[in-house]
Design an enzyme around this catalytic site. Structure first.
Site, short mmCIF file in Angstrom:
data_model
loop_
_atom_site.label_atom_id
_atom_site.label_comp_id
_atom_site.label_asym_id
_atom_site.label_seq_id
_atom_site.Cartn_x
_atom_site.Cartn_y
_atom_site.Cartn_z
N GLY A 172 0.84 -1.20 0.00
CA GLY A 172 0.00 0.00 0.00
C GLY A 172 0.88 1.25 0.00
N ARG A 209 1.03 -5.02 -5.62
CA ARG A 209 1.24 -6.26 -4.87
C ARG A 209 1.49 -7.34 -5.91
NH1 ARG A 209 -2.53 -3.31 -1.37
NH2 ARG A 209 -1.56 -3.11 0.67
N ASP A 244 5.43 -4.70 6.07
CA ASP A 244 6.02 -6.01 6.39
C ASP A 244 5.94 -6.99 5.21
OD1 ASP A 244 3.27 -6.91 8.67
OD2 ASP A 244 3.33 -6.32 6.55
N THR A 291 4.20 2.48 5.81
CA THR A 291 2.80 2.06 5.74
C THR A 291 2.00 2.93 6.71
OG1 THR A 291 1.18 0.31 6.27
CG2 THR A 291 3.31 0.19 7.41
N ASP A 299 -0.44 2.14 8.29
CA ASP A 299 -0.89 1.34 9.44
C ASP A 299 0.06 1.43 10.61
OD1 ASP A 299 -2.36 -1.50 7.64
OD2 ASP A 299 -2.68 0.65 7.55
N ASP A 346 2.31 -0.56 11.41
CA ASP A 346 2.30 -1.88 12.09
C ASP A 346 3.55 -2.70 11.78
OD1 ASP A 346 0.14 -3.76 9.77
OD2 ASP A 346 1.79 -2.34 9.44
N ARG A 380 -5.36 -2.30 8.28
CA ARG A 380 -5.78 -3.66 7.92
C ARG A 380 -6.01 -4.57 9.13
NH1 ARG A 380 -5.05 -6.50 3.00
NH2 ARG A 380 -3.63 -4.94 2.24
N GLY A 409 -10.78 13.36 20.46
CA GLY A 409 -11.65 13.29 21.63
C GLY A 409 -12.84 12.38 21.39
O1 F6P Z 1 -1.66 -1.47 4.37
C1 F6P Z 1 -2.14 -0.19 4.22
C2 F6P Z 1 -3.59 -0.23 3.86
O2 F6P Z 1 -4.01 1.07 3.61
C3 F6P Z 1 -4.48 -0.83 4.95
O3 F6P Z 1 -4.74 0.07 6.00
C4 F6P Z 1 -5.71 -1.15 4.14
O4 F6P Z 1 -6.54 -2.12 4.76
C5 F6P Z 1 -5.09 -1.68 2.85
O5 F6P Z 1 -3.84 -1.02 2.70
C6 F6P Z 1 -5.94 -1.41 1.64
O6 F6P Z 1 -5.30 -2.10 0.58
P1 F6P Z 1 -5.64 -1.69 -0.95
O7 F6P Z 1 -5.06 -0.34 -1.19
O8 F6P Z 1 -4.93 -2.77 -1.75
O9 F6P Z 1 -7.13 -1.70 -1.08
#
Ligand code: F6P
Length: 323
Positions: A13, A74, A105, A127, A129, A131, A173, A187
């Site tokens: 992403g 991807r 990752d 990313t 996220d 994460d 995700r 808030g």
């Molecule tokens: O990994 C980053 C992210 O934005 C996630 O938060 C989200 O669920 C996913 O990619 C969406 O993937 P795509 O852009 O392939 O729909």
């Protein structure tokens, strides 16, 4: 072995900060007398040899642009050993001494696979996220958070006017870092993350009830996409206490936008460090940061690390939403 030619790719992403990072990698490489080639469309581009020479000109004026000039994708083919071997062969054919891979990752798992075919890879965490477990910060998180915060501040105006309940779904995700950070910043009445078991009556209904008893007549529920869908949460609130919540899924808006200062500066430092690591002879590392300091860890070690939402943040949220 002297590094004379490197490749850089963006994968997974996209995240605001990828372009400033590509810029810093190219400028550092050229500053050190190293050729730099962009590989377009992530690992697919490595398999197909979709490369372009990068220089000051074609990375000009991208420091403030979201997205990635190298495109991203991807790659199913790269998930196969045959695809990884093809990618390694392309690297050797093009004379790429090393690859710098910018992503999350999944990107790092690809880099680890490539390293098994003898290609040295340095990874930069990017990313929204946030994460990636071996670092406290991944590029894109701050920009995405501020985008979400701006959207929710706007939502709050109209929810207040109409005395409504708003359920907002943010990205992440399988992680709740974005939801927790944004929830604290706006808030929120309640924040739902996948890392924490949800007791709906206690974690949502009771918090709305307490807010109402304290005189509030509009409510903001922030939910990470990995913790459930905003529409389902809204339906449960409707069935439980008869409110008629409005649902907003922020979706891919969070992935765009001009990188914030934090993302631009972190991207520049990480891009610089990635090249310097290569030139110092380091192999197969992930750049990490904690408390403003930068370091690097072995890719596989980094992939094996675990990280979770801090209990401290959960405690702060409980205090902020407990009344
Ligand atoms: O990994 C980053 C992210 O934005 C996630 O938060 C989200 O669920 C996913 O990619 C969406 O993937 P795509 O852009 O392939 O729909």
């Amino acid at each position: 072995m002297a590094i004379k030619r490197i490749g850089v790719l963006t994968s997974g992403g996209d995240a605001p900060g990828m372009n400033p990072c590509v810029r810093a990698i190219v400028r550092t490489a050229l500053y050190r007398g190293v050729e730099c080639f962009g590989i377009r469309r992530g690992y697919n581009g490595l398999i197909s040899g979709d490369v372009l020479r990068l220089d000051e000109k074609n990375i000009g004026h991208i420091i403030n642009r979201g997205g990635t000039i190298l495109y991203t994708a991807r790659s199913d083919e790269f998930m196969t050993e045959k695809g990884q071997e093809k990618a390694a062969t392309t690297c050797k054919f093009l004379g790429l001494d090393s690859i710098i891979a910018i992503g999350g990752d999944g990107t790092f798992r690809g880099a680890a696979a490539l390293s098994r075919f003898g290609i040295n890879v340095i990874c930069v965490p990017a990313t929204i996220d946030n994460d990636v477990c071996c670092t406290n910060y991944s590029l894109g998180f701050d920009t995405a958070a501020n985008t979400a915060i701006d959207c929710i501040d706007r939502l709050r105006d109209t929810m207040q006017s109409h005395e409504r309940c708003s359920v907002v779904e943010v990205m992440g995700r399988n992680a709740g870092y974005l939801a927790m950070y944004v929830g604290l910043a706006v808030g929120a009445t309640a924040v739902l993350v996948p890392e924490k078991e949800i007791d709906f009556d206690k974690d949502v209904i009771e918090k709305i009830r307490q807010a109402r008893l304290n005189g509030f007549t509009h409510y903001m529920i922030v939910v990470a996409e990995g913790a459930g869908s905003a529409s389902n949460i809204a339906a449960k609130i409707r069935d439980s206490i008869g409110l008629d919540p409005r649902v907003t899924v922020l979706g891919h808006i969070q992935r765009g936008g001009s990188p914030t200062a934090r993302d631009r500066v972190n991207a520049t430092k990480m891009g610089y460090l990635a090249v310097e690591l290569l030139l110092s002879g380091k192999t197969n590392r992930v750049i990490s940061t904690a408390n403003g300091a930068f370091s690097d860890v072995d890719i596989q070690e980094g992939l094996n690390m675990k990280r979770n939402i801090q209990d401290f943040e959960v405690d702060v949220l409980a205090a902020m939403t407990g009344l």
